[in-house]
Design an enzyme around this catalytic site. Sequence first.
Site, mmCIF file in Angstrom:
data_model
loop_
_atom_site.group_PDB
_atom_site.id
_atom_site.type_symbol
_atom_site.label_atom_id
_atom_site.label_comp_id
_atom_site.label_asym_id
_atom_site.label_seq_id
_atom_site.Cartn_x
_atom_site.Cartn_y
_atom_site.Cartn_z
ATOM 1 N N GLU A 175 49.314 46.900 24.247
ATOM 2 C CA GLU A 175 47.685 47.488 23.700
ATOM 3 C C GLU A 175 46.488 46.728 24.424
ATOM 4 O O GLU A 175 46.143 45.871 24.166
ATOM 5 C CB GLU A 175 47.345 47.151 22.251
ATOM 6 C CG GLU A 175 46.234 47.830 21.635
ATOM 7 C CD GLU A 175 46.150 47.387 20.286
ATOM 8 O OE1 GLU A 175 46.759 46.225 19.704
ATOM 9 O OE2 GLU A 175 44.951 47.654 19.658
ATOM 10 N N LYS A 217 49.909 51.295 23.358
ATOM 11 C CA LYS A 217 49.059 51.561 22.368
ATOM 12 C C LYS A 217 47.524 51.573 22.714
ATOM 13 O O LYS A 217 47.089 50.736 23.434
ATOM 14 C CB LYS A 217 49.187 50.322 21.383
ATOM 15 C CG LYS A 217 47.893 50.625 20.198
ATOM 16 C CD LYS A 217 48.484 49.801 18.641
ATOM 17 C CE LYS A 217 47.376 49.891 17.814
ATOM 18 N NZ LYS A 217 47.835 49.249 16.316
ATOM 19 N N SER A 287 48.972 54.538 15.206
ATOM 20 C CA SER A 287 49.405 53.150 14.984
ATOM 21 C C SER A 287 48.059 52.628 14.201
ATOM 22 O O SER A 287 47.390 51.557 15.099
ATOM 23 C CB SER A 287 49.821 52.278 16.184
ATOM 24 O OG SER A 287 50.000 50.964 15.733
HETATM 25 P P1 13P Z 1 42.730 49.712 14.031
HETATM 26 O O1 13P Z 1 43.230 50.910 13.657
HETATM 27 O O2 13P Z 1 41.912 49.299 12.668
HETATM 28 O O3 13P Z 1 41.863 49.849 15.293
HETATM 29 O O4 13P Z 1 43.770 48.645 14.138
HETATM 30 C C1 13P Z 1 44.869 49.051 15.192
HETATM 31 C C2 13P Z 1 45.143 47.808 15.755
HETATM 32 O O5 13P Z 1 46.232 47.379 15.463
HETATM 33 C C3 13P Z 1 44.264 46.977 16.584
HETATM 34 O O6 13P Z 1 45.054 46.096 17.170
#
Ligand code: 13P
Length: 346
Positions: A175, A217, A287
């Site tokens: 991510e 992500k 996600s």
């Molecule tokens: P949000 O959907 O609140 O941005 O959180 C997702 C997430 O896992 C951020 O690391």
Amino acid sequence: MSDNLADIARSLVAKGKGILAADESSPTCAKRFDLVGIECTEETRREYRELLLTTPEASQHMSGVIHFDETFWQSTDSQTFPEYLKSQNIIPGIKVDKGLIPLDKFEGEKISQGLDGLKERMDKYFESGARFAKWRSVIAIGDGIPTPQCIQANAFVLTRYAAICQAAGIVPIVEPEVLYDGTHTIDSCYETIIKVYDALFGSLREYRVDMSGVILKTSMVLPGKTSGISINYDEVAEKTVKALHEHLPQDLGGVVFLSGGQTSNDAFINLNRIAKLGPHPWGLTFSYSRALQDPVLKLWAKDRENKKAVQELFANQLRLAGAASLGELNESELHDNTEATKSQDL
Ligand code: 13P
């Protein structure tokens, strides 16, 4: 459930399903609980997560759940959360980065940490049921940033993490969150995101990470939250899909989106429009943490005893997100566009 990494990745992005991010660190959880007037203790955090995870029929639209370490070891009255999820055919996941620290000599930029001892931690999580993990890096857009050094350093850390995960039999979610916060234009977000994708996937290939067992992500391509430019859903979808299609490997295991501080409605509609622009070469879904949970947490805070109503609301959030991931959301179903929670680890 197969232990093959590509099979696990495919199950996480199966049609109509997505991932609940319930991996808020305890300080972030405290900020969110504070906003709705709930005391944040180990037990209230457990109680709240239990409510989400045990929502009846959640598995219809929830393929996996990302836990924070504390929650991973917590239990219902009879099973640990990972055991419970497994019994529901939902895949348990774990956030393993240890947060962000300043990238020394690069003002305003951060690097994620947590690689030391990671293999040993991953082996423990695997033994206790985790089959996927998440690591979050953060890229901010601003005056002169991100620098190529910040993008490269974070790509390298994400790559080492991904290789360690795969050695432990765990699917890495990588991510590199490009922050929504800021005054930048949508084009500047697009330019940043493609640089981040190129650096990350170049590095993953170089270090021989198996793409079919990796999930990206990602943020959507958006104008900065305080840019004064409002979101044009079709433009967001078109630019996000262009970035994905032109810069991601075809053999990637899947793509999931974070909501990043968008309102629930914006996060659902943007996903819906993105899905409509398919077919996409990979399973592509949500996600979300805040977009799924914000209204649910508010209702729970108002009516702690009414477990049924809270779970029904959460089931509905999952249903909306699931429909959006197929491009089948009836957008007129969405009600008031409540302000998204701002608290996130920065
Ligand atoms: P949000 O959907 O609140 O941005 O959180 C997702 C997430 O896992 C951020 O690391």
